[in-house]
Scaffold this active site. Structure first.
Site, PDB file in Angstrom:
ATOM      1  N   ASP A  91       0.964  -1.620  -0.360  1.00 17.36           N
ATOM      2  CA  ASP A  91      -0.371  -0.349   0.244  1.00 17.36           C
ATOM      3  C   ASP A  91       0.904   0.905   0.322  1.00 17.36           C
ATOM      4  O   ASP A  91       2.246   1.250   1.099  1.00 17.36           O
ATOM      5  CB  ASP A  91      -0.292   0.206   1.347  1.00 17.36           C
ATOM      6  CG  ASP A  91      -2.231   0.929   1.050  1.00 17.36           C
ATOM      7  OD1 ASP A  91      -2.057   1.686   0.026  1.00 17.36           O
ATOM      8  OD2 ASP A  91      -2.996   0.992   1.561  1.00 17.36           O
ATOM      9  N   SER A  92       0.349   2.274  -0.753  1.00 16.61           N
ATOM     10  CA  SER A  92       0.863   3.053  -1.055  1.00 16.61           C
ATOM     11  C   SER A  92       1.099   4.414   0.116  1.00 16.61           C
ATOM     12  O   SER A  92       2.123   4.316   0.145  1.00 16.61           O
ATOM     13  CB  SER A  92       0.598   4.380  -1.991  1.00 16.61           C
ATOM     14  OG  SER A  92      -1.249   5.498  -1.472  1.00 16.61           O
ATOM     15  N   GLY A  93       0.902   3.759   1.652  1.00 15.49           N
ATOM     16  CA  GLY A  93       1.721   4.976   2.688  1.00 15.49           C
ATOM     17  C   GLY A  93       0.678   6.144   3.211  1.00 15.49           C
ATOM     18  O   GLY A  93       0.695   5.964   4.219  1.00 15.49           O
ATOM     19  N   GLY A  94      -0.258   6.081   2.430  1.00 17.74           N
ATOM     20  CA  GLY A  94      -0.699   7.607   2.464  1.00 17.74           C
ATOM     21  C   GLY A  94      -1.584   7.507   3.921  1.00 17.74           C
ATOM     22  O   GLY A  94      -2.282   8.152   3.983  1.00 17.74           O
ATOM     23  N   PHE A  95      -2.730   6.403   3.057  1.00 20.21           N
ATOM     24  CA  PHE A  95      -3.499   5.668   3.796  1.00 20.21           C
ATOM     25  C   PHE A  95      -3.470   5.896   5.597  1.00 20.21           C
ATOM     26  O   PHE A  95      -3.519   6.192   6.798  1.00 20.21           O
ATOM     27  CB  PHE A  95      -4.848   5.051   3.611  1.00 20.21           C
ATOM     28  CG  PHE A  95      -6.021   4.709   4.642  1.00 20.21           C
ATOM     29  CD1 PHE A  95      -6.515   4.396   4.527  1.00 20.21           C
ATOM     30  CD2 PHE A  95      -5.602   3.164   5.522  1.00 20.21           C
ATOM     31  CE1 PHE A  95      -7.828   3.699   5.510  1.00 20.21           C
ATOM     32  CE2 PHE A  95      -6.076   2.187   6.008  1.00 20.21           C
ATOM     33  CZ  PHE A  95      -7.653   2.972   6.181  1.00 20.21           C
ATOM     34  N   ASP A 145      -2.946   7.915  -2.941  1.00 26.18           N
ATOM     35  CA  ASP A 145      -4.680   8.805  -2.323  1.00 26.18           C
ATOM     36  C   ASP A 145      -4.556   9.273  -1.328  1.00 26.18           C
ATOM     37  O   ASP A 145      -3.863   9.566  -0.992  1.00 26.18           O
ATOM     38  CB  ASP A 145      -5.283   7.839  -2.962  1.00 26.18           C
ATOM     39  CG  ASP A 145      -5.136   6.505  -1.745  1.00 26.18           C
ATOM     40  OD1 ASP A 145      -4.568   6.522  -0.984  1.00 26.18           O
ATOM     41  OD2 ASP A 145      -6.393   5.941  -1.784  1.00 26.18           O
ATOM     42  N   GLN A 188     -11.684   7.474  -4.953  1.00 24.82           N
ATOM     43  CA  GLN A 188     -12.133   8.050  -3.978  1.00 24.82           C
ATOM     44  C   GLN A 188     -13.343   8.546  -4.188  1.00 24.82           C
ATOM     45  O   GLN A 188     -14.609   8.774  -4.754  1.00 24.82           O
ATOM     46  CB  GLN A 188     -11.097   8.731  -3.061  1.00 24.82           C
ATOM     47  CG  GLN A 188      -9.966   8.195  -3.077  1.00 24.82           C
ATOM     48  CD  GLN A 188     -10.133   7.382  -1.574  1.00 24.82           C
ATOM     49  OE1 GLN A 188     -10.799   7.278  -1.044  1.00 24.82           O
ATOM     50  NE2 GLN A 188      -9.149   6.214  -1.239  1.00 24.82           N
ATOM     51  N   GLY A 215     -11.497   4.613   0.806  1.00 17.64           N
ATOM     52  CA  GLY A 215     -12.331   4.730   1.472  1.00 17.64           C
ATOM     53  C   GLY A 215     -12.757   4.663   2.564  1.00 17.64           C
ATOM     54  O   GLY A 215     -14.491   5.397   3.084  1.00 17.64           O
ATOM     55  N   ASP A 265      -8.002  -7.196   1.936  1.00 22.12           N
ATOM     56  CA  ASP A 265      -7.666  -7.117   2.686  1.00 22.12           C
ATOM     57  C   ASP A 265      -7.759  -6.659   4.465  1.00 22.12           C
ATOM     58  O   ASP A 265      -8.541  -5.859   3.983  1.00 22.12           O
ATOM     59  CB  ASP A 265      -5.972  -6.264   2.484  1.00 22.12           C
ATOM     60  CG  ASP A 265      -6.055  -5.406   2.609  1.00 22.12           C
ATOM     61  OD1 ASP A 265      -6.986  -4.241   2.010  1.00 22.12           O
ATOM     62  OD2 ASP A 265      -5.659  -4.339   3.881  1.00 22.12           O
ATOM     63  N   CYS A 303     -13.259 -27.293  10.550  1.00 18.60           N
ATOM     64  CA  CYS A 303     -11.905 -26.748   9.856  1.00 18.60           C
ATOM     65  C   CYS A 303     -10.741 -27.923   9.935  1.00 18.60           C
ATOM     66  O   CYS A 303     -10.294 -28.198  10.940  1.00 18.60           O
ATOM     67  CB  CYS A 303     -11.242 -25.569  11.027  1.00 18.60           C
ATOM     68  SG  CYS A 303      -9.999 -24.788  10.063  1.00 18.60           S
ATOM     69  N   CYS A 305      -7.308 -26.949   9.602  1.00 16.92           N
ATOM     70  CA  CYS A 305      -6.406 -26.673   9.950  1.00 16.92           C
ATOM     71  C   CYS A 305      -5.628 -27.666  11.046  1.00 16.92           C
ATOM     72  O   CYS A 305      -5.929 -28.153  11.388  1.00 16.92           O
ATOM     73  CB  CYS A 305      -6.288 -25.036  10.244  1.00 16.92           C
ATOM     74  SG  CYS A 305      -6.563 -24.561  11.751  1.00 16.92           S
ATOM     75  N   CYS A 308      -6.885 -26.862  14.741  1.00 13.66           N
ATOM     76  CA  CYS A 308      -8.040 -27.532  14.719  1.00 13.66           C
ATOM     77  C   CYS A 308      -7.637 -29.362  14.901  1.00 13.66           C
ATOM     78  O   CYS A 308      -8.308 -29.696  15.143  1.00 13.66           O
ATOM     79  CB  CYS A 308      -9.215 -27.049  14.332  1.00 13.66           C
ATOM     80  SG  CYS A 308      -9.623 -25.556  13.753  1.00 13.66           S
ATOM     81  N   HIS A 333      -5.143 -20.542  13.041  1.00 14.42           N
ATOM     82  CA  HIS A 333      -6.915 -20.301  12.423  1.00 14.42           C
ATOM     83  C   HIS A 333      -7.515 -19.668  11.941  1.00 14.42           C
ATOM     84  O   HIS A 333      -8.296 -20.101  10.788  1.00 14.42           O
ATOM     85  CB  HIS A 333      -7.499 -21.303  13.592  1.00 14.42           C
ATOM     86  CG  HIS A 333      -8.809 -21.509  13.776  1.00 14.42           C
ATOM     87  ND1 HIS A 333      -9.251 -22.344  13.056  1.00 14.42           N
ATOM     88  CD2 HIS A 333     -10.159 -20.121  13.714  1.00 14.42           C
ATOM     89  CE1 HIS A 333     -10.598 -21.775  12.732  1.00 14.42           C
ATOM     90  NE2 HIS A 333     -10.507 -20.650  13.369  1.00 14.42           N
TER      91      HIS A 333
HETATM   92  N1  GUN Z   1      -6.427   0.796   2.847  1.00 16.15           N
HETATM   93  C1  GUN Z   1      -8.114   0.757   3.734  1.00 16.15           C
HETATM   94  N2  GUN Z   1      -8.564   1.707   3.588  1.00 16.15           N
HETATM   95  C2  GUN Z   1      -7.645   2.920   1.745  1.00 16.15           C
HETATM   96  C3  GUN Z   1      -7.253   3.581   1.021  1.00 16.15           C
HETATM   97  O1  GUN Z   1      -8.747   4.039   0.831  1.00 16.15           O
HETATM   98  N3  GUN Z   1      -6.509   3.557   0.643  1.00 16.15           N
HETATM   99  C4  GUN Z   1      -5.145   2.927   0.129  1.00 16.15           C
HETATM  100  N4  GUN Z   1      -4.225   3.883  -0.091  1.00 16.15           N
HETATM  101  N5  GUN Z   1      -5.305   2.076   1.321  1.00 16.15           N
HETATM  102  C5  GUN Z   1      -6.410   1.841   1.737  1.00 16.15           C
HETATM  103 ZN    ZN Z   2      -8.936 -24.225  12.777  1.00 12.90          ZN
END
Ligand code: GUN
Ligand code: ZN
Length: 370
Positions: A91-95, A145, A188, A215, A265, A303, A305, A308, A333
């Site tokens: 991820d780019s870092g801004g958030f 962003d 966004q 967002g 994620d 499960c 795994c 479990c 798990h």
């Molecule tokens: N992670 C969760 N939401 C965002 C988002 O809007 N922008 C970025 N860069 N990371 C995120």
């Molecule tokens: Zn499990």
């Protein structure tokens, strides 16, 4: 473009696809565990492979602070550095800065923040974010962003959306490795359908290899959240992956997949594990509860795994919050649960039984129908 996205099956808007990235061929829908500092807390990369993890997420901001992207580059990139052979996304870092540091200040130039190391002001521009991400070497890199919480209203939402569009051009111009790294743009526009539409169309015009919906998951109600996802997926190209950032809960992943999203994620499965909570088909199992002290069953009898198969609830009750092994086993798990959910979504779409899968999932989570 450094990816191939082949849709193998559909059910209405839901898709099951093969996403071929430089380091791994993934099946979607997929969930990416968050490994902020180049590690998923408490799990080895062998264990992540064992549970079927295909791609993991790292954060530009954290990796730049420690150990630094220059060192990662000198040591052969993040794949080699952390001994992870499958796919990576950064991820780019801004958030992260905006969500972690309340002192971050966003201007047209970039995001200014106080270094947590020495307190000096630092500036992360779109160019610098891409430069760092080129050094880290992930299969997918994210555009910088301008993120605002969906719960605020007014002109700031519009400003952030247009700035995100201006920044994407600076990101594209700065990207030095389009043949081996895929730059995704981020939609966004808050909860405003007009702004979301402008952003979707602006990004689609740039013909990027994939798109994220950003967002969200910032405190808005589920209805608004799902409406934004439905609108964005409808406007994004069919033949490119769609990633809903920061999502999420198993239910959200099922709903967003039905709406045509492919990638997710979230820190939730590992964070909730550290608080002693296991994800199970019925919802949540709180291992701290006294009732667990004598319970000889596994966390989830359905499960398969390692945890479990080998450990009882009683044993895990004894460990949680007292020993690191407790959160490690619960994380193992919980991520296994998310990987199974991703696989079940993929195969049920592929085999034409997605509605049955969703019905079964909902019946287990909401047995009273509420
Ligand atoms: N992670 C969760 N939401 C965002 C988002 O809007 N922008 C970025 N860069 N990371 C995120
Ligand atoms: Zn499990």
């Amino acid at each position: 473009m450094a990816l191939r996205f082949e849709i193998l099956g559909r059910f209405n808007r839901a898709r099951a696809a093969r996403l071929t990235l430089p380091h791994f061929t993934c099946q979607t829908p997929l969930f990416m565990p968050v490994g902020t500092q180049g590690t998923i807390k408490g799990l080895t990369t062998d264990q992540l492979e064992d549970i079927g993890c295909q791609i993991i997420l790292g954060n530009t901001y954290h990796l730049e602070l420690r150990p630094g992207s220059r060192l990662i580059d000198e040591l052969g990139g993040l794949h080699k550095f952390m001994n992870w052979k499958r796919a990576l996304l950064t991820d780019s870092g801004g958030f992260q800065m905006v969500s972690l540091l309340h002192l971050a200040d966003i201007t047209e130039e970039g995001v200014t923040f106080q270094s947590p190391v020495d307190g000096k002001p630092m500036l992360l521009t779109p160019e610098e974010s891409i430069h760092i991400q080129n050094n880290i070497g992930a299969d997918i890199i994210m555009a910088l962003d301008d993120v605002v919480k969906t719960t605020i209203t007014g002109p700031r939402i519009e400003e952030a959306m247009y700035r995100t569009l201006r920044w994407i051009d600076r990101c594209i111009a700065a990207h030095k490795k389009p043949d081996v790294q895929n730059l995704f743009g981020i939609v966004q526009g808050g909860l405003d359908p007009v702004l979301r539409d402008i952003c979707v169309r602006g990004l689609v015009e740039r013909n990027l290899p994939g798109f994220a919906i950003g967002g969200l998951a910032g405190g808005e109600d589920k209805d608004s959240f799902w409406r934004v996802v439905a609108q964005c997926t409808a406007g994004l190209p069919e033949n490119k992956p769609r990633y809903v950032m920061g999502v999420g809960y198993p239910l959200d992943i099922v709903v967003c997949s039905a709406l045509g999203a492919d990638m997710y994620d979230c820190v939730y499965p590992t964070r909730t594990a550290r608080f002693g909570t296991a994800l199970v088909p019925e919802g949540l199992l709180k291992l701290k509860q006294n009732a667990m002290a004598t319970d000889e069953r596994p966390i989830d009898p359905t499960c398969s795994c390692m945890v479990c198969k080998k450990y009882t609830r009683a044993y895990l009750h004894c460990l949680v919050t007292k020993d690191a092994m407790g959160s490690q086993l619960l994380s193992y798990h919980n991520l296994s649960f998310m990987m199974r959910l991703s696989r079940d979504l993929h195969t049920s779409i592929l085999e034409g039984r997605f509605p049955e899968f969703v019905r079964g999932f909902l019946r287990a989570q909401f047995p009273k129908g509420d």
